[in-house]
Design an enzyme around this catalytic site. Structure first.
Site, PDB file in Angstrom:
ATOM      1  N   CYS A  52      -1.852   9.143   2.557  1.00 56.74           N
ATOM      2  CA  CYS A  52      -1.692   8.592   1.213  1.00 56.74           C
ATOM      3  C   CYS A  52      -2.890   8.899   0.330  1.00 56.74           C
ATOM      4  O   CYS A  52      -2.765   8.970  -0.881  1.00 56.74           O
ATOM      5  CB  CYS A  52      -1.470   7.089   1.287  1.00 56.74           C
ATOM      6  SG  CYS A  52      -2.736   6.245   2.247  1.00 56.74           S
TER       7      CYS A  52
ATOM      8  N   GLU B 140       0.882  -1.173   0.000  1.00 56.73           N
ATOM      9  CA  GLU B 140       0.000   0.000   0.000  1.00 56.73           C
ATOM     10  C   GLU B 140       0.918   1.221   0.000  1.00 56.73           C
ATOM     11  O   GLU B 140       1.514   1.572   1.020  1.00 56.73           O
ATOM     12  CB  GLU B 140      -0.886  -0.016   1.247  1.00 56.73           C
ATOM     13  CG  GLU B 140      -1.868  -1.182   1.286  1.00 56.73           C
ATOM     14  CD  GLU B 140      -3.182  -0.890   0.561  1.00 56.73           C
ATOM     15  OE1 GLU B 140      -3.590   0.284   0.530  1.00 56.73           O
ATOM     16  OE2 GLU B 140      -3.782  -1.827   0.012  1.00 56.73           O
TER      17      GLU B 140
END
Lengths: 491, 487
Positions: free
Chosen positions: A263, A225
């Site tokens: 993110c 991720e």
């Protein structure tokens, strides 16, 4: 509250030998079959829920300490989100664990088949510093639900949280199966040298490469991720109410969540030349309304990142493009919400993920140009777009690629358990949340069953033309032809 | 068509140029439409139909593969994969609507499948036609541009692909690159959106390490030692036939899901061995080396790998059937061995050939320790009528796939994922799983401006925290307040 195991877990100093011993114990525990049963998984998830409830204040406290997060932000983004996820896992665990029946072709009749999910074994979760509790426990929920033993290495850049997890998790969860190992790059390296059945990594692309390279030595599957520059396309919205709401959502996503160190936070905006001035004014207004009190904003995680962000503004042409904000406080590691208008595209602020409270606004002649702009760049974790134009929305979905596309809002995709969360290309691979977490940490094992009753002799050598003919009919599902051929009535 | 000509070598520059061209084709949107994908699949279906005899010939040349096996295991499986994909393409391409959560109310959500981009398929030598075309079908059906690198160890099939594939598909988006280690290395240095590799664990590691440099996701279809547990309560005649055809009827044991070794009880072993001997003679005659129904060993290297196993001390004296070899013809007869040492080569490495060791235990429950002492295989088989043993096998044995009372069949079922776990691989394919393996599942979430939860934003207050808590826990009251309370 009964611990599943009679073993008492205290803090032990973790030398290199200690680390390997801990992992070996997790392996032994997994091999014993303890983590596979429904009851164990349920008990661990329930224990996690209790941890989230009983230690809520402590969690909010360490998040404030590590990142300056306001307690409401910390609850909204981490503790609350995790509560929802654990509830969802508990609700669906039985269903997820159940084998899935499958249909089969004629040649295999009367076989029955199903897909049985099984745990992978002992998994390693390496989490990031910006949502240090959320990004540690969310994958852990998946690992546990899928029946694995797990080792968690929280980020050393959020030390209070790391310590909290190392102390509290063994008190609530089965410490023979779930381990927390603290440390920095050295400890991570030692862990990566060992053999895992899965590695789940959240962090930067640079470290992602290191993780995957280490995993390759053991053929360990990985989920990465990562991040990227997540853009928000801002089309003209008719009503001023919609505009105001949209700008609020943008501001919330840029500065309201870990001060841009997220993110899925907005990295930069794309808007038309015409609309930019209006947008900037609206943003300024919202910044004043939401963030006048810096207490309601997180801070930059450490000196290194603070310096990195200040450096982005060093360049003359970049500094000249600042239209709002720009002031920094080195002592408090705080940078105020800053807006830039058209900084040069070849400067670092536009080539690297910002991960901070600087918001470049890039203007285009027409908003459709944003699609080409995005296609020329690496695939981000999410593309945001504020627009009512259905055709434009469809073009964005069809012609761009990203982990996710979110229309007219920001960040909440993180809370939706029915859609997969993960990247593509440079933003990573592998997905989780909801059932996707369960699947991520499972081996979906097909199981076929036959009995001895029906036997097809033409499956076996010695071969001849007749057998070949029979098989041709079978494979085309031409049952009549098959029967005729079988009876010798057809060539 | 990129091929190795006498003067050119496929080096890094060529690899770069190839990828660049494919990227341009992909960017232009060529491969994304339903029409393009269907046309390619139809082309491949035509290729399989029209070139069936050339394919069979290439397989005979590369492996002395009997025509029946070529048809059963390669051509027909490739055909059904192709037709299945064509039939389901439209359905698979459709976005999947999913319910949105109360926490994001009001919103609509869907999952859109999109191609990854430009992908690399590296295939293996034992089913050189199927293991090339099957992943390529998956890549195409998901809308990618693809480079196929067939195995150089099956040169006739590789050459056939290079020659005929461009005649049937769009070669501006689908390319064949022939070659060995240097060419594969040049390809692996490029940036791909996915790499699909079929082969062994050693090269699998190299592929994954190369992929790591570009954060490229991989599928690795590897192998392992597939065990067969045989209980004494079975219909022995049928069981043995199924084991035999799964072992020697599949490229003479050179198949990733062929039974590698058998485990049975000490008391049952003699009966099992006898039954196997009878079946082997029925299938392959008294002189199996002369049977046309047995594939040969692919090359001298692999032949030696197998004879080394047979010649090892304390192993050669355990042969109870077969053992004949013919180096000139690269043929090895079906061979049974009884109770070889656990640390012998034949028990430590994947055999991938016609040697079948039989390991005996006192009671069948002891077999799990043996099976689990080895790395997780691609397939595991159990022959029994005992439901309890069957359940124990399922719970205790982790493998890519499990079949009860038969062997290898699950390969043909397009509704089951085919892939390994642990050392036997990463990822799965076949049927829709192929489409998924080469797709990115993009979440698309759509909201409007109808309801706004002011509680989301600073300045934060305890009241906002209360509402958020309720909202996250799915409380309708909290939702109501969240949407309508003005801050």
């Amino acid at each position: 509250m009964a611990l599943i195991t009679g073993k008492k877990c205290g803090d032990e100093e973790m030398g290199a030998l200690g680390l390997e011993t801990e992992v070996a114990e997790a392996r032994t525990t997994f091999d014993s079959g303890k983590t596979k049963g429904f009851e164990w998984r349920k008990s661990q998830l329930e224990a996690l829920l209790r941890l989230l409830q009983e230690k809520e204040e402590d969690m909010l406290k360490v998040l404030k300490e590590d990142l300056g997060k306001h307690r409401v932000e910390a609850y909204r983004d981490e503790v609350g989100a995790l509560t929802k996820s654990v509830d969802n896992a508990l609700l669906n665990l039985k269903k997820w664990m159940a084998p899935e029946k499958v249909s089969l072709p004629l040649v295999a009749v009367p076989t029955v088949a199903e897909i049985v999910p099984e745990p992978l074994g002992v998994v390693l979760v390496i989490s990031s510093w910006n949502f240090p509790i959320g990004l540690s426990l969310e994958p852990l929920i998946g690992a546990i639900a899928a029946g694995n033993a797990a080792v968690l290495k929280p980020s050393e850049l959020a030390p209070a949280t790391s310590e909290f997890l190392a102390v509290e998790i063994p008190k609530y969860l089965d410490c023979e199966a779930i381990k927390v190992i603290q440390g920095g790059p050295q400890v991570a390296e030692q862990l990566l040298d060992l053999k895992w059945d899965k590695i789940f990594f959240t962090g930067s692309a640079q470290v992602g490469r290191i993780v995957m390279t280490a995993a390759a030595k053991h053929l360990t599957p990985v989920t990465l991720e990562l991040g990227g520059k997540c853009p928000a396309i801002f089309d003209s919205l008719k009503s001023s109410r919609d505009q105001r709401m949209a700008v609020g959502r943008v501001a919330g996503a840029k500065w309201g969540s870990c001060l841009g160190q997220a993110c899925i936070g907005i990295d930069y905006l794309l808007v038309t030349d015409e609309y930019a001035p209006t947008l900037i004014e609206l943003l300024k207004g919202v910044i004043k309304e939401f963030f006048s009190n810096s207490e309601h904003l997180a801070r930059i995680v450490n000196k290194h990142h603070f310096q990195r962000l200040c450096n982005l503004l060093q360049d003359e042409s970049v500094a000249a493009s600042v239209v709002h904000g720009g002031s920094v406080n080195a002592e408090e590691l705080f940078i105020e919400p800053t807006i830039l208008l058209n900084p040069p595209l070849d400067k670092e602020i536009m080539t690297e993920e910002i991960f901070g409270p600087l918001l470049p606004i890039i203007t285009l002649k027409k908003i459709e140009d944003s699609i080409e702009f995005l296609r020329a760049r690496p695939k981000p974790l999410v593309i945001y777009a504020f627009t009512h134009d259905e055709k434009f929305k469809q073009r964005i979905v069809d012609d761009t690629s990203s982990g996710c596309v979110m229309f007219n809002d920001t960040l909440i995709q993180y809370l939706c358990d029915t859609i997969p969360f993960g990247g593509v290309g440079q933003s990573g691979f592998g997905q989780y949340h909801g059932k996707f977490s369960f699947d991520n940490f499972s081996n979906r094992k097909p199981v076929g069953r036959r009995n001895f009753l029906i036997e097809f002799s033409f499956r076996y050598p010695p071969w001849n033309e007749k057998k070949l003919q029979l098989l041709r009919h079978i494979y085309r599902f031409d049952y009549i032809g098959f029967v005729l051929c079988f009876l010798g009535l057809k060539r | 068509m990129e091929g190795k000509t006498s003067n050119e070598v496929f080096n890094r520059e060529k690899a770069e140029a190839t990828v660049k061209e494919l990227r341009q084709s992909f960017r232009a949107g060529k491969t994304k439409t339903y029409e393009w994908r269907a046309a390619q699949l139809e082309g491949i279906a035509r290729l399989i139909k029209e070139k069936e005899s050339e394919i069979t010939q290439a397989l005979r040349s590369d492996l002395a593969k009997p025509e029946m096996e070529s048809y059963l295991h390669e051509i027909s499986l490739a055909k059904s994969a192709c037709l299945f994909a064509l039939k389901n393409l439209k359905k698979w391409m459709k976005p999947e609507k999913v319910p949105a959560a109360i926490t994001t109310f009001p919103s609509s959500a869907q999952i859109v499948s999109e191609p990854l981009g430009v992908v690399l398929v590296i295939s293996a030598w034992n089913y050189p036609f199927l293991l090339s075309i099957d992943p390529v079908i998956g890549a195409i059906v998901a809308g990618n541009a693809v480079v196929l690198k067939p195995s150089e160890i099956a040169p006739a099939t590789s050459e056939l692909f290079a020659k005929i594939l461009p005649e049937y598909v769009d070669s501006s988006c689908i390319k064949v690159v022939e070659g060995g280690v240097p060419e594969t290395t040049a390809l692996l240095e490029q940036k791909w959106d996915k790499i699909f590799y079929t082969g062994n664990g050693k090269v699998g590691r190299i592929v994954m390490a190369a992929a790591a440099k570009n954060l490229t996701p991989v599928s690795l279809e590897l192998g392992g030692k597939s065990p067969v547990l045989v209980d004494s309560d079975v219909n022995l005649k049928v069981a043995v036939k199924r084991i035999a055809v799964g072992k020697w009827g599949c490229n003479n044991g050179q198949a990733c899901i062929a039974p590698d070794y058998i485990i049975t009880t000490k008391s049952f072993a003699p009966q099992l061995v006898e039954a196997l001997k009878v079946t082997l003679e029925r299938f392959y005659g008294k002189n199996p080396l002369e049977s046309a129904d047995l594939s040969r060993i692919v090359n001298l290297n692999h032949f030696k790998h197998l004879t080394d196993m047979l010649d090892e001390e304390n192993v050669s004296d355990k042969i109870v059937c077969g053992g004949q070899t013919d180096e000139k013809q690269l043929k090895i007869a079906p061979t049974l061995l009884l109770d070889v040492p656990h640390d012998s080569l034949i028990m430590k490495n994947e055999i991938f050939g016609p040697l079948l060791p039989i390991v005996t235990v006192d009671k069948l429950e002891d077999s799990f320790e043996i099976i689990n002492s080895m790395s997780k295989p691609l397939a595991a088989y159990v022959f029994t009528k005992n439901k309890k043993l069957e359940q124990e096998f399922l719970s205790n044995v982790s493998a890519g796939g499990i079949l009860v009372n038969d062997v290898a069949l699950h390969l043909a079922n397009l509704y089951l994922p085919f892939g390994g776990v642990g050392e036997s691989g990463i990822g799965a394919y076949h049927g829709k799983f192929s489409f998924d393996a080469f797709s990115h599942k993009k979440a698309v979430l759509s909201r409007g401006f109808a309801g706004e939860a002011g509680a989301r934003y600073p300045p934060y207050t305890p009241e906002k925290q209360w509402i958020l808590k309720g909202l996250i826990n799915g409380s309708i009251v909290a939702l109501f307040l969240a949407l309508f309370k003005r801050f």
